[in-house]
Enzyme design. Sequence first.
Site, mmCIF file in Angstrom:
data_model
loop_
_atom_site.group_PDB
_atom_site.id
_atom_site.type_symbol
_atom_site.label_atom_id
_atom_site.label_comp_id
_atom_site.label_asym_id
_atom_site.label_seq_id
_atom_site.Cartn_x
_atom_site.Cartn_y
_atom_site.Cartn_z
ATOM 1 N N HIS A 162 -4.968 12.105 -14.938
ATOM 2 C CA HIS A 162 -4.029 12.678 -13.967
ATOM 3 C C HIS A 162 -4.271 14.178 -13.727
ATOM 4 O O HIS A 162 -4.224 14.644 -12.589
ATOM 5 C CB HIS A 162 -2.596 12.439 -14.460
ATOM 6 N N LYS B 279 -2.365 6.199 -13.712
ATOM 7 C CA LYS B 279 -2.984 7.427 -14.229
ATOM 8 C C LYS B 279 -2.584 7.685 -15.676
ATOM 9 O O LYS B 279 -1.476 7.337 -16.088
ATOM 10 C CB LYS B 279 -2.563 8.636 -13.373
ATOM 11 N N ASP C 172 -0.292 3.502 -5.431
ATOM 12 C CA ASP C 172 -0.673 4.590 -6.334
ATOM 13 C C ASP C 172 0.524 4.973 -7.200
ATOM 14 O O ASP C 172 1.486 5.561 -6.717
ATOM 15 C CB ASP C 172 -1.123 5.808 -5.509
ATOM 16 N N LYS D 163 3.770 8.727 0.942
ATOM 17 C CA LYS D 163 4.938 8.078 0.318
ATOM 18 C C LYS D 163 6.132 8.144 1.255
ATOM 19 O O LYS D 163 6.349 9.154 1.938
ATOM 20 C CB LYS D 163 5.245 8.797 -0.992
ATOM 21 N N SER D 164 6.901 7.080 1.309
ATOM 22 C CA SER D 164 8.230 7.130 1.909
ATOM 23 C C SER D 164 9.056 5.999 1.314
ATOM 24 O O SER D 164 8.528 4.923 1.054
ATOM 25 C CB SER D 164 8.168 6.958 3.435
ATOM 26 N N ASN E 244 3.773 5.132 9.042
ATOM 27 C CA ASN E 244 2.613 5.713 8.364
ATOM 28 C C ASN E 244 1.451 4.727 8.258
ATOM 29 O O ASN E 244 0.301 5.132 8.082
ATOM 30 C CB ASN E 244 3.008 6.200 6.964
ATOM 31 N N TYR F 19 5.113 8.769 -13.679
ATOM 32 C CA TYR F 19 6.163 8.513 -12.676
ATOM 33 C C TYR F 19 7.246 7.586 -13.247
ATOM 34 O O TYR F 19 8.277 7.390 -12.607
ATOM 35 C CB TYR F 19 5.597 7.878 -11.400
ATOM 36 N N ARG G 168 9.614 4.457 8.133
ATOM 37 C CA ARG G 168 8.547 5.455 7.964
ATOM 38 C C ARG G 168 7.315 4.852 7.301
ATOM 39 O O ARG G 168 6.188 5.232 7.623
ATOM 40 C CB ARG G 168 9.045 6.632 7.140
HETATM 41 P P1 NAD Z 1 3.709 13.091 0.937
HETATM 42 O O1 NAD Z 1 2.873 14.153 1.553
HETATM 43 O O2 NAD Z 1 3.260 11.685 1.029
HETATM 44 O O3 NAD Z 1 5.161 13.256 1.574
HETATM 45 C C1 NAD Z 1 6.180 12.362 1.268
HETATM 46 C C2 NAD Z 1 7.492 12.850 1.916
HETATM 47 O O4 NAD Z 1 7.279 13.137 3.304
HETATM 48 C C3 NAD Z 1 8.568 11.770 1.899
HETATM 49 O O5 NAD Z 1 9.307 11.846 0.700
HETATM 50 C C4 NAD Z 1 9.398 12.085 3.128
HETATM 51 O O6 NAD Z 1 10.305 13.103 2.825
HETATM 52 C C5 NAD Z 1 8.362 12.630 4.085
HETATM 53 N N1 NAD Z 1 7.809 11.607 5.008
HETATM 54 C C6 NAD Z 1 6.976 10.581 4.721
HETATM 55 N N2 NAD Z 1 6.647 9.907 5.844
HETATM 56 C C7 NAD Z 1 7.294 10.524 6.852
HETATM 57 C C8 NAD Z 1 7.342 10.289 8.243
HETATM 58 N N3 NAD Z 1 6.655 9.300 8.822
HETATM 59 N N4 NAD Z 1 8.106 11.119 9.005
HETATM 60 C C9 NAD Z 1 8.787 12.145 8.454
HETATM 61 N N5 NAD Z 1 8.769 12.415 7.135
HETATM 62 C C10 NAD Z 1 8.029 11.614 6.332
HETATM 63 O O7 NAD Z 1 3.982 13.561 -0.561
HETATM 64 P P2 NAD Z 1 3.886 12.967 -2.026
HETATM 65 O O8 NAD Z 1 4.841 11.847 -2.257
HETATM 66 O O9 NAD Z 1 3.977 14.140 -2.923
HETATM 67 O O10 NAD Z 1 2.388 12.427 -2.121
HETATM 68 C C11 NAD Z 1 2.033 11.095 -1.855
HETATM 69 C C12 NAD Z 1 1.570 10.405 -3.116
HETATM 70 O O11 NAD Z 1 0.507 11.119 -3.735
HETATM 71 C C13 NAD Z 1 2.623 10.341 -4.235
HETATM 72 O O12 NAD Z 1 3.632 9.415 -3.982
HETATM 73 C C14 NAD Z 1 1.760 10.043 -5.423
HETATM 74 O O13 NAD Z 1 1.415 8.670 -5.462
HETATM 75 C C15 NAD Z 1 0.552 10.902 -5.141
HETATM 76 N N6 NAD Z 1 0.623 12.211 -5.844
HETATM 77 C C16 NAD Z 1 -0.282 12.453 -6.813
HETATM 78 C C17 NAD Z 1 -0.268 13.644 -7.508
HETATM 79 C C18 NAD Z 1 -1.286 13.893 -8.558
HETATM 80 O O14 NAD Z 1 -1.147 14.866 -9.310
HETATM 81 N N7 NAD Z 1 -2.310 13.088 -8.659
HETATM 82 C C19 NAD Z 1 0.700 14.621 -7.197
HETATM 83 C C20 NAD Z 1 1.609 14.356 -6.181
HETATM 84 C C21 NAD Z 1 1.559 13.160 -5.507
#
Ligand code: NAD
Length: 277
Positions: free
Chosen positions: A108, A75, A45, A230-231, A240, A50, A236
Amino acid sequence: MVDKLVTMNDYHKIPKLGFGVYQVPPDDTQRVVGDAFEVGYRHIDTAAGYRNELGVGRALKSSGLQRAEVFITTKLYNDSHGYQETLDAFEASSTALDLDYVDLYLIHWPRPTADRFVESWYAFEALRDQGRIRSIGVSNFRVPDLEKLAANSTTIPVVNQIELHPYFQQEELREYHLAHDILTESWSPIGQGAVLGEPLLAKIGKRYGKTAAQVVIRWHIDLGIIVIPKSSHRDRMAENFDVFDFSLTADEISSIRSLQTGQRTGFDPSEFEGLWN
Ligand code: NAD
């Protein structure tokens, strides 16, 4: 065999678990997405906003995977609402990704004050009809936005990608989606890490030998929601992804309902007009 795919309302399939690349720096993206492919992810995604579509495309090229094995979402950027603007923005994304087709293209944000997403949607339909996009959907749409789309087009979005995690469970939108054959897709599915300290998640995880992150990701899947954590760290990423050998009971799912606080981690689509996400 665990079914890792779900069928959308246009009969195309999407992997239930994907990998998000928001805030992955452009220079790191090829490495990070390459790692995600090696770990087993087949759904990425990204977004024009981005600024890392190029790295996603390069990772796919160097992965040795066949195009058909991988599902790529991108997006439409907030500054490109409008018919011709959308066609031009898609061309730029498609060039950066270096793909013949994109699996899923999303608006988006609705950008309520600009109020031009219906024009963009008509461009999405045209690109889909030309075979440039397989499936079309939206992101951050509220019920009135979805109703406006439905009043102006016969194409139902395949997904609405929204902020959703145990603190912000979006029950009203989920019900609307269910009634209208739209799949819910969660962004910030683990609240950018904020929910992981909840003792309830650790307690549930202990029963299965799973971490809090794995419990939350499985919670999304068990609710029928597509999830894209995301990580940048390979361990991780693997953690996940390792969620297909257990599932939560109905009682566990309803206990997680109690974590709802209404706290967002990201922007509110009613207000967000910004150019970056
Ligand atoms: P997320 O909830 O996936 O959290 C990611 C963060 O959580 C990481 O950077 C890390 O710090 C932590 N993490 C991840 N795995 C972990 C684990 N196993 N243990 C401990 N900590 C961990 O947040 P995100 O990146 O904001 O959202 C995921 C994806 O959603 C984005 O990468 C993007 O592709 C999408 N997104 C879309 C929009 C939109 O407006 N459509 C907005 C935000 C994000």
